[in-house]
Write an enzyme that holds these catalytic residues in place. Structure first.
Site, short mmCIF file in Angstrom:
data_model
loop_
_atom_site.label_atom_id
_atom_site.label_comp_id
_atom_site.label_asym_id
_atom_site.label_seq_id
_atom_site.Cartn_x
_atom_site.Cartn_y
_atom_site.Cartn_z
N SER A 15 0.77 -1.39 -0.16
CA SER A 15 -0.08 -0.07 0.07
C SER A 15 0.86 1.22 0.06
O SER A 15 0.24 2.28 -0.24
CB SER A 15 -0.90 0.07 1.23
N HIS B 211 -5.43 -3.22 -2.68
CA HIS B 211 -4.94 -2.31 -3.87
C HIS B 211 -4.83 -2.92 -5.07
O HIS B 211 -4.38 -2.12 -6.10
CB HIS B 211 -3.41 -1.75 -3.34
N LYS C 77 -11.92 0.95 -1.92
CA LYS C 77 -10.68 1.48 -2.65
C LYS C 77 -11.36 1.49 -4.27
O LYS C 77 -12.29 2.39 -4.49
CB LYS C 77 -9.46 0.68 -2.60
#
Ligand code: PLP
Length: 363
Positions: free
Chosen positions: A172, A200, A229
């Site tokens: 990250s 991610h 996300k």
């Protein structure tokens, strides 16, 4: 309570003090803070989906009313779970209210006293906390160092009952990718469970990080994705075997003892998923452009711009802010080396990326 003030002062002196900034606009490529419009290069909203709102999802109202096991389990939760399991190529999936809770819950449910967890040194805080809560023996291995990991497994694995290998797929703060093919092999050789945090990766490098290595998850693989996300909403999903799902429903404390994700969020997540393929293409072309422009070697939408120390990170971030760009400084203890963490989205234009690059170089 004098010690609190003293500790806060120490943070300020070390350029490590943190404070909140309030947005007065929705989350978007352009945000407003204190009346100032800024081009946002800091969010995890990689596909610009956070601003989406589908009227139809309003029929679910605002809340879920209870935990999943009481009366907070909705058909739309299960519809979303089935869809996400297909995308990750696993038998099933289980939704959690956040990625933090998914990591903490899954790790501490699967490992306990007498077990061992092998964890990459740059893993997300929620993985670290899950390991600590489990009371298992924690062995931290150097970042992506599969040779050292193999050495540790060969020395230590036999002394414990169950073994977990846990890693972020896309890290990250650095944007690099774990050697999942090698970890998958080690998992099999040393009778372990592999847990992958795809926070991610989902909707950025593909639907799943496993696609990059042409790997198919098996019954000892668990992939955890988040909806907060690239998918633009909130929540997380644990993908694995049906047996795992059944076990977590019965044993996982962060699943059992918490209010279910509101059904309108599950509904909106399903709507957002329809837009992922097209926007992911745009994102990947923006990532390629920014990589060529800056020479920063990233394999994802996260580009670390390393600076000398905490102070220079704050100064550079302020310089960008004054010029209309929002890229906050990331400092210890979140990372070892201070940096600006730039995140590219499908929504950014080439001109905006070029302008940012000029400013980073002091123009
Ligand atoms: C953001 C993040 C999480 C936590 O997910 P939330 O849904 O925000 O709680 C977990 N792991 C990684 C690697 C993350 O970046």
């Amino acid at each position: 309570m004098k010690w609190i003030k003293e500790e806060l002062n120490r943070l300020k002196e070390g350029n490590l003090y943190r404070s909140l900034r309030a947005l007065t606009s929705p989350q978007n490529k352009e945000i407003t803070i204190n009346g100032k419009k800024l081009i946002n290069f800091s969010s995890n909203d990689y596909l610009g989906l956070a601003k989406e709102f589908h009227q139809e999802c309003g029929k679910w109202g605002s809340g879920s009313g209870a935990s999943r096991l009481v009366c907070g389990n909705f058909e739309i939760h299960e519809k979303l779970e089935n869809k996400l399991a297909k995308l990750k190529k696993t038998e099933s999936a289980l939704l959690f209210p956040s990625g933090y809770m998914a990591n903490v819950g899954v790790i501490s449910t699967l490992a306990g006293e007498g077990d061992v967890i092998f964890s990459d040194e740059l893993n997300h805080a929620s993985i670290i906390d899950g390991c600590r809560l489990s009371k298992a023996k924690i062995i931290v291995y150097p970042h992506k160092d599969v040779d050292t990991l193999e050495h540790l497994l060969s020395r230590e694995r036999k002394n414990y009952r169950r073994s977990l290998i846990v890693t972020d797929s896309v890290f990250s703060m650095d944007g690099d990718i774990a050697p999942l093919d090698k970890l998958f092999k080690l998992k099999n050789e040393y009778d372990s469970i592999l847990i992958i945090d795809d926070a991610h990766a989902t909707g950025v490098v593909g639907w799943s990080s496993f696609e990059l290595f042409s790997l198919i998850p098996d019954e000892t693989t668990i992939i955890i994705g988040t909806c907060g996300k690239a998918l633009g909403t909130l929540g997380a999903f644990v993908c694995g075997s049906s047996l795992l799902r059944e076990y977590l429903i019965n044993k996982c404390r962060t699943f059992i003892y918490t209010t279910a994700l509101p059904p309108f969020i599950a509904c909106q997540t399903l709507k957002n998923l329809e837009k992922v393929p097209e926007r992911m293409k745009k994102l990947q072309s923006n990532i390629e452009f920014f990589k060529n422009l800056t020479g920063i070697n990233s394999q994802s939408a996260i580009f670390p711009f390393l600076v000398e120390d905490e102070k220079s990170a704050l100064t550079l971030s302020r310089h960008l802010y004054e010029n209309g760009f929002f890229v906050p400084a990331i400092r210890p203890p979140t990372v070892k080396k201070s940096r600006l963490r730039i995140s590219i989205t499908s929504e950014h234009t080439k001109e905006e990326m070029e302008q940012l690059y000029k400013l980073l170089n002091g123009d």
